[in-house]
Scaffold this active site. Sequence first.
Site, short mmCIF file in Angstrom:
data_model
loop_
_atom_site.label_atom_id
_atom_site.label_comp_id
_atom_site.label_asym_id
_atom_site.label_seq_id
_atom_site.Cartn_x
_atom_site.Cartn_y
_atom_site.Cartn_z
N ARG A 1 0.75 -1.20 0.08
CA ARG A 1 0.14 -0.07 -0.10
C ARG A 1 0.88 1.21 0.02
NH1 ARG A 1 -4.59 -2.24 4.35
NH2 ARG A 1 -6.06 -3.07 2.76
N LYS B 1 -19.59 -17.48 -0.16
CA LYS B 1 -21.06 -17.24 0.24
C LYS B 1 -21.92 -16.33 -0.67
CE LYS B 1 -21.23 -18.54 4.81
NZ LYS B 1 -21.48 -18.10 6.41
N GLY C 1 -9.20 -8.91 -1.48
CA GLY C 1 -8.17 -9.69 -0.82
C GLY C 1 -7.94 -11.19 -1.21
P1 AMP Z 1 -14.76 -14.74 -0.38
O1 AMP Z 1 -14.00 -13.87 0.88
O2 AMP Z 1 -16.18 -14.73 -0.44
O3 AMP Z 1 -14.30 -14.31 -1.68
O4 AMP Z 1 -14.45 -16.27 -0.16
C1 AMP Z 1 -13.16 -16.81 -0.41
C2 AMP Z 1 -13.08 -18.16 0.25
O5 AMP Z 1 -14.09 -19.06 -0.30
C3 AMP Z 1 -11.74 -18.70 0.19
O6 AMP Z 1 -11.13 -18.91 1.48
C4 AMP Z 1 -12.03 -20.21 -0.44
O7 AMP Z 1 -11.31 -21.13 0.09
C5 AMP Z 1 -13.40 -20.31 -0.12
N1 AMP Z 1 -13.96 -21.27 -1.06
C6 AMP Z 1 -14.02 -21.03 -2.59
N2 AMP Z 1 -14.91 -22.26 -2.88
C7 AMP Z 1 -15.20 -23.01 -1.81
C8 AMP Z 1 -15.93 -24.17 -1.99
N3 AMP Z 1 -16.24 -24.90 -2.87
N4 AMP Z 1 -16.06 -24.77 -0.73
C9 AMP Z 1 -15.58 -23.92 0.46
N5 AMP Z 1 -14.96 -22.88 0.59
C10 AMP Z 1 -14.86 -22.51 -0.85
#
Ligand code: AMP
Length: 401
Positions: free
Chosen positions: A38, A199, A357
Amino acid sequence: MSQFKTLDDLGDISGKVALVRVDLNLPMRDGEVTDATRARAVAPTILELADAGAKVLLLTHFGRPEGQRNSTMSTSLIQRTIQDVLGREVMFISEVSGPVVEQSLAIMRPGDIGLLENTRFWPGEEANDADFARAIAAHGDFYVNDAFSAAHRAHASTEGLAHLLPAYAGRAMQAELEALDKALGHPQRPVAAVVGGAKVSTKMGVLEHLVGRVDHLIIGGGMANTFLAARGIAVGKSLCEHELTGDVAAIMEAADRSGCVVHLPYDVAVAREFAPNPPSLRVCNVHDVAADEMILDIGPQATEALADALKTCRTLVWNGPLGAFETPPFDTATVALARTAAALTREGSLVSVAGGGDTVAALNQAGVTGEFSYVSTAGGAFLEWMEGRELPGVAALRQAD
Ligand code: AMP
């Protein structure tokens, strides 16, 4: 991007005082800065202003001190890192307004740089208090905002100051806004969006906004499981938000109405345990996931189909990994598609913008961060922009005269 002023619009600033909002919220471990990315991002703006003879006062938040002084979150802790990155001496100033700032300015010469104390030591910062902002503004001749990553907050140093002084976007802010405009504001079509991650619930706003704007919506990660389940597919023990079936159906309908193709995987990598290279790992059709299995990545056929779709696109915007990329081999699809996007960008057929991130970490893992057209390290601000919201810090720059 003529709606806001940039450093190109500054006249002679020799001897003038620049109040510059940067994001120097650097990650620390055991009192040491662990990543100076940063600081490097805002160095061009700081050096340009200093070289033009301004007295540069840097404003940043650092941690969450919640309106109180806290020595573990003083910007004095990052002073040395900033000096190293800039290759210049930086004076630490233990206030953001008042006599101490006044005295410091009196001894600073044109071209000198001062680092003000953590703006969040004062409750007026997060409350966007007008008196607090006025007290800071009193020291400056003009304001520069170079902190896109903090622009989703309407705080005194990110928003309030822009109404009190002539306001300009710094070089990093300008580059970010120009890249985002190319990706979603005025993109070349067709446009693809990759929305992955854990999610659906945290990215509902993003999906709702994108579905009417992009030609291809690629759903990956745990989110894809929720979409598959909404279509009646059994996803076993996968991470899945079954309660969102209705919301997912509404998104699919909106996609149909606007001619947006939603890409869901038709093969997936599954395992019974979530561990590196688990013995139970296998690839199967989405219809063949067993009750005790978890979907942890999209499969090779789906990845290839996505690569083919990308080859027909001119613009890509990407947030979120396609699988649980921190745990091998569930980074396979993310790495492969990231490399395809990088290759298409290199060839000049794709403008690729990614942010968030986890996404930056995944692109680093694929070794392609430098090959995307633009990679934003902003987390919350990038997501809010993907939701189509006007960020208060950016809106204030546009309105400034
Ligand atoms: P986000 O912060 O919403 O972008 O989510 C990122 C996280 O989603 C990462 O830590 C990934 O390990 C997790 N992730 C991605 N695909 C899967 C999956 N099929 N099952 C469980 N976790 C997942």
